[in-house]
Enzyme design. Sequence first.
Site, short mmCIF file in Angstrom:
data_model
loop_
_atom_site.label_atom_id
_atom_site.label_comp_id
_atom_site.label_asym_id
_atom_site.label_seq_id
_atom_site.Cartn_x
_atom_site.Cartn_y
_atom_site.Cartn_z
N SER A 131 48.34 47.98 33.72
CA SER A 131 49.71 48.28 33.33
C SER A 131 50.64 47.13 33.71
CB SER A 131 50.18 49.56 34.03
OG SER A 131 51.57 49.75 33.89
N TYR A 156 51.77 54.64 41.31
CA TYR A 156 51.08 54.44 40.03
C TYR A 156 50.68 52.97 39.88
CZ TYR A 156 50.51 53.61 35.03
OH TYR A 156 50.04 53.19 33.81
#
Length: 340
Positions: A131, A156
């Site tokens: 990501s 995350y």
Amino acid sequence: MNRQKPFLVTGSAGFLGFHLSRRLLDRGDAVVGVDNVNEYYDVSLKWDRLKILRSYPRFQFCKVDLQDRPAMQSVFDEHGFEIVVHLAAQAGVRYSLTNPHAYVESNLSGFLNILEGCRSHGVKHLLFASSSSVYGAHTNVPFSIHQNVDHPVSLYAATKKANELMAHSYSHLYGIPSTGLRFFTVYGPWGRPDMALFLFTRAILDGKPIQVFNHGQMERDFTYVDDVMDAVLRIMDAPAAKSDPQWNSHSPDPATSRAPYRIYNIGNNRPVKLMDFIRAIERCLGITAIMDLLPMQAGDVPATCADIDDLQRDFHCTPKTPVEAGISRFIEWYRDYYAK
């Protein structure tokens, strides 16, 4: 391209996994999709994606939790995959602030089971979703895969950085060709309801205010899903070489390795100001948004932009979809799907 052995696509009921599975099936490949169909967002959307995939005779679905070690081992044992595309994860920066254990269970324990399956079955190429969030506290844009990314600002992001490290260790130890894909704000039809375009479209059509963080002073490298899939398909068919001859252990490049391991940014390289993004949605809908201007949220960053020089050099991938065209296609799908 038609392969004898199926592809494994994890997260096949999700946004990216659905699109990739459909592209593979359309070109004649067989796909085994794995997903636990969790309730992070509306499961009816996930089942409707799967309904489309199940209409293809070469698609097989396994409802399995990644962290279920025996079940994942059985999936690998049954099919003997050569190519694995791991897109399943507990997604969302903000949700990681309230439910951190879900990220450890899915993104770390679950990923370990994927790596173990690849190791024990001699997988020829593992692609896995990372990501843009891994860039964390970086403010030097565009974000380059050659930069150090040791300062995540959300759990995350930390789990995605950990995935890169885990994959590298398995690549080094067991020679598994592995490619990490740092996705930048992917949007398009069948998208996730927790993403900005979906949230804004729904609220504007319902006459409700939209939440605009950092008082609108944000930029995002919005990347249309078809452009993302074009890149993934090209990378998939070109596993990393056994060694990067340019790699120097005295000055290690984070993007490559002596192991068969690579990282790529999958982005647009044309960041859009959040307020311009909202104006484009308003034009497509023909409705003016009611905006609730709010401060920056914890774990968020003010701007993202992908340096895609390596992607363009190695795979001749250049995103083609202007943001207004992508928004228009999403809204057309949204209005049809929800009969708005």
